[in-house]
Design a protein around this motif. Structure first.
Motif, short mmCIF file in Angstrom:
data_model
loop_
_atom_site.label_atom_id
_atom_site.label_comp_id
_atom_site.label_asym_id
_atom_site.label_seq_id
_atom_site.Cartn_x
_atom_site.Cartn_y
_atom_site.Cartn_z
N ARG A 22 1.79 4.97 0.73
CA ARG A 22 1.45 5.95 1.77
C ARG A 22 1.68 7.34 1.20
NH1 ARG A 22 -1.51 3.67 5.47
NH2 ARG A 22 -0.66 1.75 6.19
N MET B 231 0.84 -1.17 0.00
CA MET B 231 0.00 0.00 0.00
C MET B 231 0.89 1.24 0.00
SD MET B 231 -2.97 1.25 2.70
CE MET B 231 -3.22 -0.36 3.27
N GLU C 90 -7.82 6.58 2.69
CA GLU C 90 -6.70 6.04 3.44
C GLU C 90 -6.68 4.52 3.36
OE1 GLU C 90 -4.47 6.43 7.77
OE2 GLU C 90 -6.37 7.45 7.47
N ASP D 144 -5.18 3.55 -0.38
CA ASP D 144 -3.75 3.67 -0.69
C ASP D 144 -2.93 4.42 0.36
OD1 ASP D 144 -4.47 6.31 -1.16
OD2 ASP D 144 -4.03 6.26 -3.30
N GLY D 145 -3.54 4.65 1.51
CA GLY D 145 -2.80 5.32 2.58
C GLY D 145 -2.74 6.82 2.49
N THR D 146 -3.36 7.41 1.46
CA THR D 146 -3.32 8.85 1.30
C THR D 146 -4.15 9.54 2.39
OG1 THR D 146 -2.98 8.68 -1.08
CG2 THR D 146 -3.85 10.77 -0.27
N THR D 147 -3.54 10.51 3.02
CA THR D 147 -4.21 11.29 4.06
C THR D 147 -4.07 12.77 3.75
OG1 THR D 147 -2.22 11.36 5.43
CG2 THR D 147 -3.76 9.53 5.83
#
Length: 162
Positions: free
Chosen positions: A3, A1, A154, A157-160
């Motif tokens: 980040r 994944m 999130e 793909d872990g995007t915050t």
């Protein structure tokens, strides 16, 4: 994944009038939720990551319907169906429809000088809500689903970040 992290965009600094504050916060939330979807990868953007079946593409499709119903008077026969994107819809298609609905809603709002007046839209079978109520409702609705979109993105793909 993967980040990823988007920079957090602070709440808007608006003018001091009630209209400027309400519209500023609504546009801030609209941009935030669209940004969560616009570069999300296929097929995860339409894949449910939670038991309810909610997915990013469906959330934005739903918000498009809410914008159109609230500010343009469009009728929605099945609200649950608004959470499901068509298999042929691309991310770009759904984001474009959302941004077009927002632009049309803003065109309507640009004609509204009195927050206590009804939203100037056709709505057979019932009165239109006040502009103040409509703006407050859309802030609440968009904020709620922006929070859902934060979590779903999130998980994808872990995007915050906003």
């Amino acid at each position: 994944m993967r980040r990823g992290h988007r920079g957090d965009t602070p709440p808007p600094r608006t003018g001091s009038s009630e209209t400027e504050v309400l519209r500023g916060f609504l546009d801030y939330l609209r941009n935030s939720v669209a940004a969560k979807v616009e570069d999300a990868p296929e097929p995860q953007v339409r894949t449910a990551s939670v038991p309810s079946g909610t997915n990013l593409l469906g959330l934005l499709g739903h918000l498009t319907s809410v914008e159109r119903a609230t500010f343009l008077g469009e009728r929605v026969g099945d609200w649950q169906a608004t959470f499901h994107a068509a298999p042929t819809d691309s991310v770009a298609d759904v984001v474009t429809r959302y941004r077009e609905a927002v632009a049309r809603a803003n065109d309507v709002l640009d004609t509204c000088a009195d927050l206590g007046a009804p939203v100037p839209r056709p709505r057979p079978g019932g009165p239109a809500p006040s502009v103040r109520w409509a703006l407050t409702h859309m802030i609440e609705e968009t904020g709620r689903h922006a929070g859902h979109a934060d979590i779903l993105r999130e998980l994808i793909d872990g995007t915050t970040g906003r």
